[in-house]
Design a protein around this motif. Structure first.
Motif, PDB file in Angstrom:
ATOM      1  N   PHE A 520       1.163  -1.212   0.375  1.00 46.04           N
ATOM      2  CA  PHE A 520       0.446   0.058   0.188  1.00 46.04           C
ATOM      3  C   PHE A 520       1.089   1.100  -0.096  1.00 46.04           C
ATOM      4  CE2 PHE A 520      -3.446  -2.713   1.483  1.00 46.04           C
ATOM      5  CZ  PHE A 520      -4.469  -2.597   0.416  1.00 46.04           C
ATOM      6  N   GLN A 521       2.103   1.500   0.648  1.00 46.36           N
ATOM      7  CA  GLN A 521       3.139   2.260   0.270  1.00 46.36           C
ATOM      8  C   GLN A 521       3.904   2.481  -0.757  1.00 46.36           C
ATOM      9  OE1 GLN A 521       3.132   4.694   2.988  1.00 46.36           O
ATOM     10  NE2 GLN A 521       1.348   3.652   3.832  1.00 46.36           N
ATOM     11  N   LYS A 529      -1.102   8.729  -5.212  1.00 48.63           N
ATOM     12  CA  LYS A 529      -1.603   8.146  -7.164  1.00 48.63           C
ATOM     13  C   LYS A 529      -0.605   6.771  -6.940  1.00 48.63           C
ATOM     14  CE  LYS A 529      -1.698   9.263 -11.542  1.00 48.63           C
ATOM     15  NZ  LYS A 529      -0.792  10.374 -12.877  1.00 48.63           N
ATOM     16  N   VAL A 530      -1.473   5.785  -7.806  1.00 47.34           N
ATOM     17  CA  VAL A 530      -1.093   4.335  -7.988  1.00 47.34           C
ATOM     18  C   VAL A 530       0.457   4.976  -8.852  1.00 47.34           C
ATOM     19  CG1 VAL A 530      -1.841   2.085  -8.785  1.00 47.34           C
ATOM     20  CG2 VAL A 530      -3.053   3.342  -8.204  1.00 47.34           C
ATOM     21  N   ARG A 531       1.895   3.945  -8.408  1.00 45.82           N
ATOM     22  CA  ARG A 531       2.895   4.106  -9.418  1.00 45.82           C
ATOM     23  C   ARG A 531       2.321   3.024 -10.612  1.00 45.82           C
ATOM     24  NH1 ARG A 531       7.493   4.039  -5.838  1.00 45.82           N
ATOM     25  NH2 ARG A 531       8.044   3.282  -8.289  1.00 45.82           N
ATOM     26  N   LEU A 532       3.159   2.879 -11.656  1.00 48.50           N
ATOM     27  CA  LEU A 532       3.548   2.333 -12.689  1.00 48.50           C
ATOM     28  C   LEU A 532       4.658   1.472 -12.736  1.00 48.50           C
ATOM     29  CD1 LEU A 532       0.343   4.800 -15.381  1.00 48.50           C
ATOM     30  CD2 LEU A 532       0.454   2.874 -13.043  1.00 48.50           C
ATOM     31  N   ASP A 533       5.435   2.823 -12.764  1.00 50.47           N
ATOM     32  CA  ASP A 533       6.831   1.704 -12.336  1.00 50.47           C
ATOM     33  C   ASP A 533       7.514   0.465 -12.844  1.00 50.47           C
ATOM     34  OD1 ASP A 533       8.842   2.254 -10.172  1.00 50.47           O
ATOM     35  OD2 ASP A 533       6.913   3.306  -9.998  1.00 50.47           O
ATOM     36  N   ASP A 534       7.843  -0.374 -12.813  1.00 45.52           N
ATOM     37  CA  ASP A 534       8.181  -1.687 -12.823  1.00 45.52           C
ATOM     38  C   ASP A 534       8.112  -2.368 -11.449  1.00 45.52           C
ATOM     39  OD1 ASP A 534       6.985  -1.719 -15.658  1.00 45.52           O
ATOM     40  OD2 ASP A 534       9.271  -2.805 -16.268  1.00 45.52           O
ATOM     41  N   GLU A 535       9.571  -1.348 -10.927  1.00 43.42           N
ATOM     42  CA  GLU A 535       9.982  -1.431  -9.061  1.00 43.42           C
ATOM     43  C   GLU A 535       9.157  -1.484  -8.432  1.00 43.42           C
ATOM     44  OE1 GLU A 535      12.368  -2.039  -6.112  1.00 43.42           O
ATOM     45  OE2 GLU A 535      12.482  -2.584  -8.569  1.00 43.42           O
ATOM     46  N   ALA A 536       7.872  -0.631  -8.731  1.00 45.65           N
ATOM     47  CA  ALA A 536       6.447  -0.265  -7.763  1.00 45.65           C
ATOM     48  C   ALA A 536       6.502  -1.966  -7.384  1.00 45.65           C
ATOM     49  CB  ALA A 536       6.100   0.199  -7.686  1.00 45.65           C
ATOM     50  N   TRP A 537       6.198  -2.622  -8.273  1.00 48.84           N
ATOM     51  CA  TRP A 537       5.192  -3.756  -8.382  1.00 48.84           C
ATOM     52  C   TRP A 537       5.783  -4.860  -7.759  1.00 48.84           C
ATOM     53  CZ3 TRP A 537       0.600  -3.904  -8.240  1.00 48.84           C
ATOM     54  CH2 TRP A 537      -1.096  -2.199  -7.786  1.00 48.84           C
ATOM     55  N   GLN A 538       7.099  -5.439  -7.971  1.00 51.41           N
ATOM     56  CA  GLN A 538       8.177  -5.774  -7.540  1.00 51.41           C
ATOM     57  C   GLN A 538       8.104  -6.176  -6.255  1.00 51.41           C
ATOM     58  OE1 GLN A 538       9.544  -7.934 -10.955  1.00 51.41           O
ATOM     59  NE2 GLN A 538       8.888  -5.919 -11.398  1.00 51.41           N
ATOM     60  N   ILE A 539       6.930  -6.976  -5.318  1.00 52.27           N
ATOM     61  CA  ILE A 539       6.761  -7.577  -4.226  1.00 52.27           C
ATOM     62  C   ILE A 539       7.144  -8.838  -4.533  1.00 52.27           C
ATOM     63  CG2 ILE A 539       4.577  -7.279  -2.608  1.00 52.27           C
ATOM     64  CD1 ILE A 539       3.750  -4.989  -3.908  1.00 52.27           C
ATOM     65  N   ARG A 540       7.851  -9.461  -3.632  1.00 51.45           N
ATOM     66  CA  ARG A 540       8.298 -10.341  -2.875  1.00 51.45           C
ATOM     67  C   ARG A 540       7.796 -11.058  -1.731  1.00 51.45           C
ATOM     68  NH1 ARG A 540       8.705 -10.338  -7.442  1.00 51.45           N
ATOM     69  NH2 ARG A 540      10.129  -9.996  -9.126  1.00 51.45           N
ATOM     70  N   THR A 541       7.692 -12.236  -1.495  1.00 46.39           N
ATOM     71  CA  THR A 541       7.398 -13.268  -0.396  1.00 46.39           C
ATOM     72  C   THR A 541       8.999 -13.661   1.135  1.00 46.39           C
ATOM     73  OG1 THR A 541       5.257 -14.036  -1.482  1.00 46.39           O
ATOM     74  CG2 THR A 541       6.086 -15.312   0.818  1.00 46.39           C
ATOM     75  N   ASP A 542       8.791 -12.804   1.545  1.00 46.98           N
ATOM     76  CA  ASP A 542       8.909 -13.025   2.660  1.00 46.98           C
ATOM     77  C   ASP A 542       9.893 -14.112   3.533  1.00 46.98           C
ATOM     78  OD1 ASP A 542      11.621 -11.186   2.012  1.00 46.98           O
ATOM     79  OD2 ASP A 542      11.492  -9.987   3.409  1.00 46.98           O
ATOM     80  N   MET A 543       8.331 -14.407   4.261  1.00 53.60           N
ATOM     81  CA  MET A 543       7.583 -15.806   5.231  1.00 53.60           C
ATOM     82  C   MET A 543       6.852 -16.293   4.836  1.00 53.60           C
ATOM     83  SD  MET A 543       9.813 -14.633   8.347  1.00 53.60           S
ATOM     84  CE  MET A 543       9.359 -13.071   8.236  1.00 53.60           C
ATOM     85  N   THR A 544       6.330 -17.471   4.319  1.00 49.12           N
ATOM     86  CA  THR A 544       5.337 -18.198   4.416  1.00 49.12           C
ATOM     87  C   THR A 544       4.906 -18.747   5.375  1.00 49.12           C
ATOM     88  OG1 THR A 544       5.016 -18.299   2.372  1.00 49.12           O
ATOM     89  CG2 THR A 544       3.653 -19.643   3.404  1.00 49.12           C
ATOM     90  N   TRP A 545       3.928 -18.838   6.313  1.00 53.83           N
ATOM     91  CA  TRP A 545       3.516 -19.562   7.455  1.00 53.83           C
ATOM     92  C   TRP A 545       2.348 -20.857   7.056  1.00 53.83           C
ATOM     93  CZ3 TRP A 545       6.082 -18.945  12.476  1.00 53.83           C
ATOM     94  CH2 TRP A 545       7.641 -17.979  12.320  1.00 53.83           C
ATOM     95  N   VAL A 546       1.964 -21.782   7.103  1.00 47.37           N
ATOM     96  CA  VAL A 546       1.213 -22.499   6.880  1.00 47.37           C
ATOM     97  C   VAL A 546       0.888 -23.394   8.417  1.00 47.37           C
ATOM     98  CG1 VAL A 546      -0.063 -24.308   6.132  1.00 47.37           C
ATOM     99  CG2 VAL A 546       1.444 -22.965   4.175  1.00 47.37           C
ATOM    100  N   ASN A 547      -0.271 -22.978   8.860  1.00 42.97           N
ATOM    101  CA  ASN A 547      -0.997 -24.194   9.760  1.00 42.97           C
ATOM    102  C   ASN A 547       0.143 -23.403  11.403  1.00 42.97           C
ATOM    103  OD1 ASN A 547      -3.663 -25.141  10.456  1.00 42.97           O
ATOM    104  ND2 ASN A 547      -1.715 -27.101  11.166  1.00 42.97           N
ATOM    105  N   GLY A 548       0.495 -21.519  11.162  1.00 40.51           N
ATOM    106  CA  GLY A 548       1.289 -21.998  12.026  1.00 40.51           C
ATOM    107  C   GLY A 548       2.867 -21.865  12.331  1.00 40.51           C
ATOM    108  N   GLU A 549       3.318 -22.547  11.053  1.00 36.02           N
ATOM    109  CA  GLU A 549       4.563 -23.241  11.119  1.00 36.02           C
ATOM    110  C   GLU A 549       4.921 -22.575   9.973  1.00 36.02           C
ATOM    111  OE1 GLU A 549       4.430 -27.508  10.194  1.00 36.02           O
ATOM    112  OE2 GLU A 549       3.481 -28.035  11.855  1.00 36.02           O
TER     113      GLU A 549
END
Length: 554
Positions: A520-521, A529-549
């Protein structure tokens, strides 16, 4: 005051502090608790909480709120410092083919091939490590890319793999491209499904349209049950890397036990709703008991998957008016009489339909068919893809519309080139869907597209492919919150699991994703205003938790 010892450690970039209670709340010793703090928390139920915390206890969420009101047990939880990163509920891919995608994950990925030469190099490398006579299999090519300046032919594949049959599935999974050896296998089949084998000037091009799944099953060695089972764990780990903790999958009934057994016995797990494909209404009636399902945290049954038309990529989606320059309005896989037989079988089986419907003519056929029956109030029929809404049909209340916005960029040129201009405003019309009262969910259709949710979210929000391209029907753009809801809270409302998914609230599943930044930032400039440049949308997952693990860290 309670006494406790404190120790710190670093695990793959995640700093945590363990506070161990010496003499109180011993029951917590058997259950791990985590306390997430120092970053924005998006519950997808009550908006953003910039200075709050979230506590998990075992497999569930125990507390979400201000840190001042934390319950006493939180003192003994492992602390996860978000360091400004954003915490969300785990994402749901609401349309993929889990078993097929797991197997396809091992095959050639042709999506990045921008020319026949690049494709040939990819095939040549695989042929070098493949036994003569064995099939080389791949998917993801696009006709408009590969054949913009060249004619298709089996020979273009033969030069790369002269000793192997080659079968390549198009990106939309509605066409095959075969080399000469592959064509020999095809023409030797004793009976063909209702496909179209393309010829130009009396010669086969190697392209075959429609019935792709059936043709693959007829041509390729059937993967063993063991091979299917072995492919699931690596693919689920691939899903974790993109923050996916739940999927809605389209499966053949015979593959359901494979999925169920894996989820029961493997540590590589996600939550699955399975929609089943039957060969006929009679087969559906004979197997109706399957669709009643056994409610448990990992697997549930959805509805009956049914193909109504083709695709934009192959110009077989069923349209109300012809494709430009042709007399073709695409292909309907069934008519109103056959659809009615299926609907009666769904009524008998007490289940709902999951309709592959891309063109406006196909969707109108489905909506009109559904209206002929009185369905229980809780029934939620799904229309999958819905890439062209029927004009004048504005009421979608009670329907789930399942979109794949990442397909927009592959389809955009096809739409502009082949569809009448007065249809464009109804293409990928997500704003109209929401305004019409639909439950909107998003997925990838993997293996057709990447399971990374962010290309699709970007397409839905910006309607722009890159920072320099023009927006496609910007009036149909969604807000970022609406697009994220289609991957989190909305599909969470649709399942029958015994506890909530898709939201961060007390009692919900501890299925979480930590992103490397706050979307959102990062996707807005200083004016909002919504940014259109590629870098703004290069969002990555740092951690994933499933069922508390913790199942994935980057």
């Amino acid at each position: 005051m309670d006494s406790y010892a404190t120790s710190s450690y670093t695990h793959e970039g995640v700093t945590a502090t363990i506070e161990t209670c010496c003499y109180n709340l011993l029951a917590l010793a058997a259950v791990t608790a985590y306390l997430f703090h120092n970053g924005p928390i998006y519950s997808m139920a009550n908006g953003r909480m910039g200075d709050g915390v979230l506590l998990t206890h075992g497999s569930t969420t125990a507390y979400v709120g201000p840190k001042e009101n934390l319950p006493t047990p939180a003192r003994f939880a492992i602390k996860i410092d978000l360091d400004g990163r954003a915490l969300f509920p785990g994402f749901c891919d609401s349309h993929l083919h889990l078993v097929v995608a797991s197997l396809e994950h091992r095959n050639l990925d042709c999506r990045r091939c921008g020319s026949i030469e690049e494709l040939q190099a990819l095939i040549r490398d695989r042929a070098a490590c493949t036994r003569p006579g064995d099939w080389i299999i791949g998917s993801g090519w696009e006709r408009r890319v590969l054949f913009a300046d060249a004619r298709p032919s089996p020979a273009a594949l033969d030069v790369a793999a002269p000793e192997n049959p080659v079968l390549l599935v198009s990106k939309d999974w509605h066409s095959l491209w075969l080399n000469a050896a592959g064509m020999t296998h095809l023409l030797a089949l004793p009976q063909l499904p209702a496909c179209t084998i393309e010829q130009q000037r009396g010669a086969y091009t190697g392209l075959v349209y429609e019935e792709v799944f059936a043709l693959r099953n007829l041509l390729l060695p059937k993967p063993s049950q063991a091979a299917k089972a072995a492919a699931l764990a690596p693919y689920i780990e691939h899903l974790w890397r993109h923050g996916i903790t739940r999927v809605h999958t389209m499966e053949a009934p015979e593959d359901l036990p494979i999925v169920a057994n894996h989820l029961e016995n493997s540590q590589a797990r996600i939550r699955v709703i399975a929609n089943l494909l039957f060969a006929s209404p009679a087969e559906l009636r004979a197997n109706a008991v399957l669709l009643q399902g056994n409610r448990h945290p990992w697997l549930d049954l959805g509805g009956v998957k049914l193909f109504v038309d083709g695709s934009f990529g192959s110009l077989t989606a069923a349209l109300s008016i012809p494709y430009l320059g042709t007399n073709s309005r695409g292909l309907l896989a069934l008519d109103a009489v056959v659809l009615d037989d299926w609907l009666r079988a769904m009524v008998d089986a007490k289940t709902n339909g999951v309709f592959h419907s891309i063109g406006d003519r196909a969707t109108r056929l489905v909506v009109d068919g559904l209206a002929r029956y009185d369905w229980p109030a809780a029934t939620r029929h799904r229309i999958e893809h819905v890439q062209l809404l029927p004009s004048g049909l504005g009421d979608y209340r009670g329907l789930v519309l399942s979109g794949q916005p990442s397909h927009l960029w592959a389809d955009r040129e096809i739409i502009l080139r082949h569809l009448s201009a007065n249809l464009h405003e109804y293409c990928y019309a997500y704003r109209l869907m929401l305004e019409g009262g639909a439950e909107l969910v998003f997925g990838s259709d993997a293996p057709v597209e990447t399971v990374d949710p962010w290309p699709g979210i970007r397409a839905a929000v910006t309607r722009v492919a890159t920072g320099t391209s023009a927006a496609f029907v910007h009036a149909q753009a969604l807000t970022l919150e609406e697009a994220l809801a289609a991957h989190t809270s909305t599909p969470g409302r649709l399942n029958n699991f015994p506890f909530a998914t898709g939201v961060l609230q007390v009692g919900a599943a501890a299925d979480l994703v930590v992103l490397d930044r706050d979307p959102f930032q990062s996707t807005r400039d200083e004016t909002g205003k919504v940014r259109l440049d590629d870098e703004a949308w290069q969002i990555r997952t740092d951690m994933t938790w499933v069922n508390g693990e913790l199942v994935y860290t980057r």
